[in-house]
Design a protein around this motif. Structure first.
Motif: not given
Length: 822
Positions: A747-754
């Motif tokens: 989840i953190a990796a996905v949010a970091a892209r935005y």
């Protein structure tokens, strides 16, 4: 014995007509039949005589033109210390056999009596020692029903003599320690340590463990025929639920080729009062749940905690429920060890002869209260005046038989157990499923992929139909679509992915068991595991004919006993998959005690390892409040220490991988699926053959620029994608396929892209339902940012009743989540 109804029933003039005919033989037969049907009500089965034998007109000799002397054999057979409740037994051959047993003279032998006396005296000594050495400790003693030890000893000896590999027992609190010591072979030092509060497992193992009288036991007991394996199930305080768990594990052992003697122990108030008793008995004769007959022993205290019979039941006895399946009920005076020996022998012989359930109602009393610190005289003064006046049973039985008890060196063994140090924990005792990093282990990918060629081969097997079967046109079309979808890789739906997962496991030699209300066809006409001939009714199972054993079946409209049985079955399966599906997700409510007391904490309390799969159809689809939700909020609140898995996938391939992961992973954990309804046929809920290689994906994310990142789970993720494509909304979508263990790194990796995007959690459930109350802080901790909730307003009901309202509410959620509401 002639198979006749009692001649006075239904036609009051029949008996008088018969008697006027002057047929003494027929009159005696009528009298005999009356005793067979009603004699148990006139038996002397209550050692306290609180409930005196009934005086019944049907049993008066004068009514039949007979004398007391002529009918004395019948009175002796049916109205002594055993009440033969057999008139309700429908099978004529069973009823005749039981009547023959009742009317056959029987006497305990000297060796049997000596053994019974020794056991009773040992039970009295055991409990007296505990009372003296640990005053006030709760042990839920057996005192007042010591002959229970005689029953269990006789059952175990029979099991060993009959060549059974093991005895599986669903037990009770009452007399737990005494039974463990004198019947089931648990070491005295361990029992003493338990009672003193010394844990059976080391504190750093990670287990919470349990109260000593809830703990189970697995070991060997010495019998006159040699050692016998025993497994006594651990149980929660609401212990009626343990019987189907124990019997489920016994059935798994039987299916694995072992010879198992199943035994279910109950106490009076629970057996009469708990609905799971009726559920368990109802399924007992069904093929997937049969064990070749179960001996049920009811330890009848004649009072439930402080509640007497007048407040506890409407039925005449505590054991009336088994009448519905025609099980014989043998009521016996627990203060008559000879009679206790007799009913035990009859129960064993009946099970062997007819492979059917039978019940022993062991009528005794409690010398103490519900536990050792309770004073029962507050509410049962008359009962306890009678109890206090009774000498110990061993003394009375010794006087009656002229024997003297021999307790061997039990007294010295007990003193040594109390004086010595607590025993060390078991060698090699471990709980890998409770490791501190278990959640991390559960999030690691498991290689569950299957190549396309194998999937195509299995599809041919799954879509084969014998030429002799005339299929319903829609079922034939269903098979053709399935074959085409896999053969041309044109998009594999949910039901096909599930069938391929089961078939691939079976193909590798793994046993698979699938059950649930309407599970074979599927509640939503999606599964069709059985193909039914429209002309003859013949049936073909699509899972048959592979290497592993496939057991797929519908179940009665019940959840408690069935789910408990399937959980117990999963405990006994080393290499297999057990799957139970509720008709709708909220039907788990009815079996909440099984979920709360076994599935979520069985490993934490008792080191019990299960890989049971629970499928709960979920989705606010306009079916009304009762068919809307599997209550993910309740499921998630129960999650801790990697105890279970909760998934809400949108991709058929993910369900395929999740099922295979249950068998192929190094760890064993129950899996709860929030099963789709709408997505079963949604065109966007399809997987390609390529997605069946690899492993389960916990987070499915896009890589596209957007000012808003919307995460959801299950059906809503697909609907959001569909509407976004239609409207062109500036939104990136993330599907959280696994809710627990939560993949916070993913989840953190996905949010970091935005980094600049607005973060939204969207759910179809009302604000106070669904996942967000559990996820909220976890998402914030994982990403370092706050998440906004989009949902239906909070509501006492899971959804609106009218479908039009539901559709309107869902549309608002979708519009708001995509930022299309201005």
């Amino acid at each position: 014995m002639r198979d006749t109804e009692f001649l006075g029933a239904g036609d009051p003039g029949a008996l008088e007509t018969l008697l006027r005919a002057g047929d003494p033989e027929t009159a005696y037969e009528a009298m005999s039949e009356a005793y067979r049907r009603f004699g148990w009500r006139a038996a002397h089965t209550d050692p306290l005589e609180m409930t005196p034998p009934e005086i019944l007109a049907e049993l008066e000799p004068e009514r039949y033109g007979l004398t007391d002397l002529e009918t004395e054999p019948l009175r002796r057979a049916y109205c002594s210390s055993i009440g033969w409740q057999i008139g309700h037994v429908d099978r004529a051959e069973c009823r005749a056999w039981l009547a023959e047993q009742a009317e056959t003279l029987w006497e305990a032998g000297p060796a049997q009596r000596q053994r019974a006396l020794d056991l009773i005296a040992s039970a009295e000594l055991f409990e007296a020692t505990f009372d003296r050495r640990l005053p006030g400790a709760k042990t839920f003693g057996l005192s007042g029903c010591e002959s229970m030890i005689v029953v269990l000893n006789h059952l175990l000896e029979h099991a060993a003599a009959s060549g059974f590999d093991a005895v599986f027992v669903g037990g009770i609190h009452r007399g737990r320690s005494t039974q463990m010591a004198l019947n089931f072979g648990k070491p005295l030092a361990r029992l003493v340590a338990d009672a003193k509060g010394v844990a059976e497992v080391p504190q750093d193992l990670g287990a919470s463990s349990d109260s000593p009288y809830h703990l189970g036991w697995e070991g060997e007991v010495e019998t006159s025929e040699g050692p016998l394996s025993v497994w006594v199930a651990p149980h929660p305080s609401h212990l009626s639920v343990v019987a189907p768990v124990a019997l489920g594990k016994a059935r798994a052992a039987i299916d694995a080729g072992r010879s198992v003697f199943p035994l279910a122990l109950h106490t009076d108030a629970a057996f009469a009062g708990q609905g799971i008793t009726a559920e368990l008995l109802q399924i007992s004769g069904l093929a997937p749940y049969s064990l070749g007959g179960v001996v049920h022993v009811v330890l009848n205290n004649q009072v439930g905690f402080t509640t007497g019979a007048e407040d506890a039941r409407s039925a005449r006895t505590v054991a009336d429920v088994p009448r519905m399946i025609g099980a014989p009920i043998l009521h016996v005076n627990a203060d008559n060890p000879d009679a206790v020996l007799r009913v035990t022998e009859v129960a064993l012989a009946y099970r062997k002869a007819f492979a059917a359930d039978i019940v022993i109602d062991l009528i005794g009393y409690r010398r103490k209260g519900h536990n050792e610190i309770d004073d029962p005289r507050f509410t049962q003064p008359e009962m306890y005046r009678r109890i206090d006046a009774l000498p110990p049973l061993s003394q009375r039985y010794a006087d009656a038989t002229g024997l003297r008890p021999d307790t061997g060196d039990l007294s010295a063994q007990l003193e040594e157990a109390f004086s010595g140090k607590p025993p060390p924990h078991g060698n090699g005792l471990s709980a890998p499923g409770l490791a501190r990093d278990i959640e991390k282990q559960m999030l690691a990918p498991v290689d569950t992929g299957v190549d396309a060629a194998t999937l195509k081969r299995l599809t041919e097997h799954l879509t084969f139909c014998p030429a002799s079967l005339t299929l319903h046109p829609k079922v034939r079309e269903f098979l053709e679509r399935r074959r085409a979808a896999v053969g041309t890789d044109s998009g594999i739906d949910w039901a096909t992915a599930e069938a391929l997962a089961l078939a691939s496991l079976l193909d590798a030699g793994t046993d698979v068991r699938v059950s649930g209300q309407d599970a074979m066809r599927g509640a939503f006409t999606q599964r069709h595991l059985d193909l039914h001939c429209q002309s003859t009714g013949a049936c073909h199972s699509v899972l048959s004919g592979l290497k592993g054993r496939a057991s797929a079946h519908n179940t009665p409209l019940t959840e408690n006993a069935v789910l408990a049985f399937e959980y117990g079955y999963s405990l006994g399966v080393e290499n297999g998959l057990t799957l139970w599906e509720a008709q709708f997700g909220d039907f788990l409510n009815v079996a909440q005690s099984i979920f709360d007391q076994f599935i979520i904490c069985g490993e934490d309390r008792w080191l019990a390892r299960s890989n049971l799969v629970i499928a709960l159809p979920h989705g606010v689809d306009g079916g009304g409040p009762d068919h809307a939700t599997a209550h993910p909020e309740r499921l998630l609140v129960a999650c801790a220490k990697g105890n279970i898995q909760v998934i809400n996938p949108t991709m058929p391939a993910n369900w395929f991988h999740a099922l295979r992961r249950q068998v192929l992973a190094d760890w064993r954990k129950p899996l709860v699926l929030l099963a789709p309804k709408t997505l079963l046929r949604h065109p966007l809920a399809r997987s390609s053959l390529g997605e069946f290689t690899g492993h389960f994906r916990t987070v499915v994310a896009e890589d596209r620029p957007a000012s808003r990142l919307v995460m959801s789970s299950g059906k809503l993720g697909v609907l959001l994608e569909q509407e976004r494509e239609r409207t062109g909304a500036d939104v990136a979508l993330v599907r959280l396929e696994q809710l627990y263990p939560l993949d916070t790194d993913g989840i953190a990796a996905v949010a970091a892209r935005y980094p600049e995007a607005e973060l939204v959690w969207a759910q179809e459930e009302p604000e106070n339902f669904g996942c967000f109350q559990w996820l909220d802080r976890r998402l914030e901790e994982a990403t370092g940012r706050r998440w906004q909730l989009v949902s239906r307003p909070a509501s006492p009901s899971a959804s609106a009743g009218p479908k039009s309202w539901d559709d309107e509410h869902l549309a608002r959620v979708i519009v708001s989540a995509l930022g299309l509401d201005g």
